[in-house]
Enzyme design. Structure first.
Site, PDB file in Angstrom:
ATOM      1  N   CYS A   1     -13.078  -1.244  -5.676  1.00  0.00           N
ATOM      2  CA  CYS A   1     -12.413  -0.698  -6.866  1.00  0.00           C
ATOM      3  C   CYS A   1     -12.281  -1.839  -7.869  1.00  0.00           C
ATOM      4  O   CYS A   1     -11.603  -2.828  -7.610  1.00  0.00           O
ATOM      5  CB  CYS A   1     -11.042  -0.146  -6.505  1.00  0.00           C
ATOM      6  SG  CYS A   1     -10.127   0.523  -7.907  1.00  0.00           S
TER       7      CYS A   1
ATOM      8  N   GLU B   1     -17.542   6.096  -0.894  1.00  0.00           N
ATOM      9  CA  GLU B   1     -16.171   5.925  -0.392  1.00  0.00           C
ATOM     10  C   GLU B   1     -15.503   4.785  -1.124  1.00  0.00           C
ATOM     11  O   GLU B   1     -16.150   3.784  -1.446  1.00  0.00           O
ATOM     12  CB  GLU B   1     -16.214   5.656   1.118  1.00  0.00           C
ATOM     13  CG  GLU B   1     -14.856   5.449   1.757  1.00  0.00           C
ATOM     14  CD  GLU B   1     -14.567   3.979   2.091  1.00  0.00           C
ATOM     15  OE1 GLU B   1     -13.550   3.719   2.761  1.00  0.00           O
ATOM     16  OE2 GLU B   1     -15.337   3.088   1.648  1.00  0.00           O
TER      17      GLU B   1
ATOM     18  N   ARG C   1      -5.322   6.104   7.391  1.00  0.00           N
ATOM     19  CA  ARG C   1      -6.112   5.419   6.361  1.00  0.00           C
ATOM     20  C   ARG C   1      -6.493   6.425   5.283  1.00  0.00           C
ATOM     21  O   ARG C   1      -7.170   7.406   5.553  1.00  0.00           O
ATOM     22  CB  ARG C   1      -7.362   4.814   6.985  1.00  0.00           C
ATOM     23  CG  ARG C   1      -8.129   3.838   6.092  1.00  0.00           C
ATOM     24  CD  ARG C   1      -9.339   3.271   6.834  1.00  0.00           C
ATOM     25  NE  ARG C   1      -9.967   2.156   6.143  1.00  0.00           N
ATOM     26  CZ  ARG C   1      -9.628   0.891   6.270  1.00  0.00           C
ATOM     27  NH1 ARG C   1      -8.625   0.577   7.112  1.00  0.00           N
ATOM     28  NH2 ARG C   1     -10.236  -0.072   5.611  1.00  0.00           N
TER      29      ARG C   1
ATOM     30  N   ARG D   1      -8.527   7.226   1.961  1.00  0.00           N
ATOM     31  CA  ARG D   1      -9.671   6.800   1.149  1.00  0.00           C
ATOM     32  C   ARG D   1     -10.204   7.999   0.379  1.00  0.00           C
ATOM     33  O   ARG D   1     -10.123   9.145   0.849  1.00  0.00           O
ATOM     34  CB  ARG D   1     -10.782   6.213   2.023  1.00  0.00           C
ATOM     35  CG  ARG D   1     -10.432   4.872   2.676  1.00  0.00           C
ATOM     36  CD  ARG D   1     -10.266   3.788   1.631  1.00  0.00           C
ATOM     37  NE  ARG D   1     -10.041   2.464   2.197  1.00  0.00           N
ATOM     38  CZ  ARG D   1      -8.844   1.940   2.426  1.00  0.00           C
ATOM     39  NH1 ARG D   1      -7.753   2.648   2.151  1.00  0.00           N
ATOM     40  NH2 ARG D   1      -8.738   0.712   2.910  1.00  0.00           N
TER      41      ARG D   1
END
Length: 422
Positions: free
Chosen positions: A82, A121, A169, A171
């Site tokens: 990112c 992802e 998690r 994502r």
């Protein structure tokens, strides 16, 4: 349609492990993995060791790769950082994004190879970055460029633990599809984008959701002078799922609808550990540091400019309960850190860290997948990886979509043959 896959930012092969588990004919024709500034390319070596050289493996900076030389593919996959996706005019050279932003390498690969489908992802904060002033700009830029390239797209933030996996998690997964695919036409024929998202989403095949969405919102990617105008002015609140189709964007907040069994830490933790260094009391003062980091605190601190303020944070479970899925694993998992898992050893009852093998299980890799590299690198690789099992579940939806592409193509061929016969 063939099922050729190219993998960018391949790491130790999480996407490939996930798709290979389907045993449904996916063929990897290319993989690129490069860790900048590293003398030892442990991730690439791990990938090569497991998968050999039956396809083209690249260990060079993706910025330097000639995208036209990448083999043809039907599906492009990858997990990418990112970053700041802002762009600006650069005089006679046209448009220029910030150097080193890896999204543009994905964009250039899509433009050069035109895969029918793309699966990416990223961290979930991508949906809100870069912040209040241009909230959602970075994710909007991805949708804007995909639309420019002639693709539709869907996204969903997935908490792996909410679908039975052993790690909490979160994502975001982005699935894009070329406008000349049957799947795009399926979306096109839906009553509206909400109906398309609820009834025809690639994610729903194996990861069902409740049909009631909340905080629904819409926007458009149309009306901007160019990509620089978009970069300067776009702002939008993206929820945890949504769809982009012909410049229109619909988003909403979903809740999962999972009825299967859940995997918890107790299911993946070893019964016996030989590595004494994992036990926190093997190092003087380590227990006390963990107790402080994980405990609740409110303390006065002074900034670099001399400003005094109170810093506070809540406490967290210490040790981590074996009866629940693990928390999000970071690359710092092996260090004395607030985010590091500390569990009670099954055999001795003593507090210890997770072993590299147990971290592989948290990400649903096969046991000892990263064996052979330094222990710290094994933790780093798993902290950077994805939950392979989620890719397997997403692959089920992609398999169904591709089967429909082939079925419709066969019907088209049959219609043409019948018209010739008669």
């Amino acid at each position: 349609m063939q099922k050729r896959v190219a993998e960018l930012f391949a790491g130790v092969g999480g996407f490939r492990v996930g798709l290979d588990k389907l045993n449904s004919g996916w063929s990897f024709v290319y993989a690129n993995q490069w860790e900048p500034g590293k003398k030892h390319q442990y991730a690439f070596d791990c990938y090569s060791r497991h998968f050999g050289t039956t396809e083209k493996l690249s260990n060079e900076d993706i910025n330097q790769v000639d995208k036209t030389e990448i083999p043809d593919m039907d599906l492009l996959v990858g997990g990418f950082p990112c970053q700041d996706y802002s762009v600006a005019h650069s005089g006679a050279k046209g448009i220029q994004g910030k150097k080193g932003v890896l999204w543009w390498d994905i964009r250039d690969t899509i433009e050069a190879k035109r895969p029918a489908f793309v699966l990416l992802e990223n961290v979930d904060r991508l949906l809100s970055s870069p912040g209040k002033a241009h909230r959602g700009r970075d994710f909007g830029m991805i949708l804007y460029t995909l639309n420019q390239l002639g693709y539709g797209a869907q996204w969903r933030v997935i908490n792996a633990a909410e679908y039975g996996f052993p790690q909490r998690r979160r994502r975001v997964f982005i699935f894009a599809y070329r406008q000349d695919t049957n799947y795009f036409n399926t979306i096109d024929s839906a009553i509206n984008l909400k109906e398309a998202l609820l009834e025809h989403s690639v994610y729903n095949e194996a990861l069902p959701i409740n049909k009631a969405l909340h905080l629904e919102n819409e926007t458009t990617l149309d009306g901007y002078i160019d990509i620089v105008d978009f970069s300067d002015t776009f702002s939008f609140h993206f929820e945890n799922t949504g769809i982009m189709h012909n410049e229109d964007v619909f988003t909403g907040k979903y809740t999962p609808k999972y009825t299967g069994t859940s995997t918890v830490l107790n299911d993946i933790v070893l019964d016996h550990i030989d590595d004494d260094t994992l036990f926190i009391d093997s190092t003087p003062g380590r227990r006390e540091k963990f107790e402080y980091l994980k405990g609740a605190k409110k303390e006065e601190r002074t900034s670099s400019t001399g400003f005094s303020y109170y810093y506070s944070e809540g406490g967290m479970a210490f040790p981590d309960p074996l009866s629940k899925p693990g928390r999000t694993m970071l690359t710092s998992e092996h260090s004395v850190n607030r985010s590091t898992h500390v569990i009670q050893d099954k055999e001795t009852g003593k507090l210890r860290l997770l072993s590299p093998l147990e971290c592989e299980r948290l990400q649903t890799f096969p046991d000892n997948w990263t064996e052979g590299m330094p222990k710290s690198s094994r933790y780093f690789m798993m902290g950077n990886a994805l939950v392979c099992g989620l890719v397997t579940e997403l692959g089920k939806g992609i398999d169904k979509i591709i089967a429909n592409e082939d079925e419709n193509n066969n019907q088209h061929v049959q219609v043409n043959a019948d018209s010739i016969t008669h």
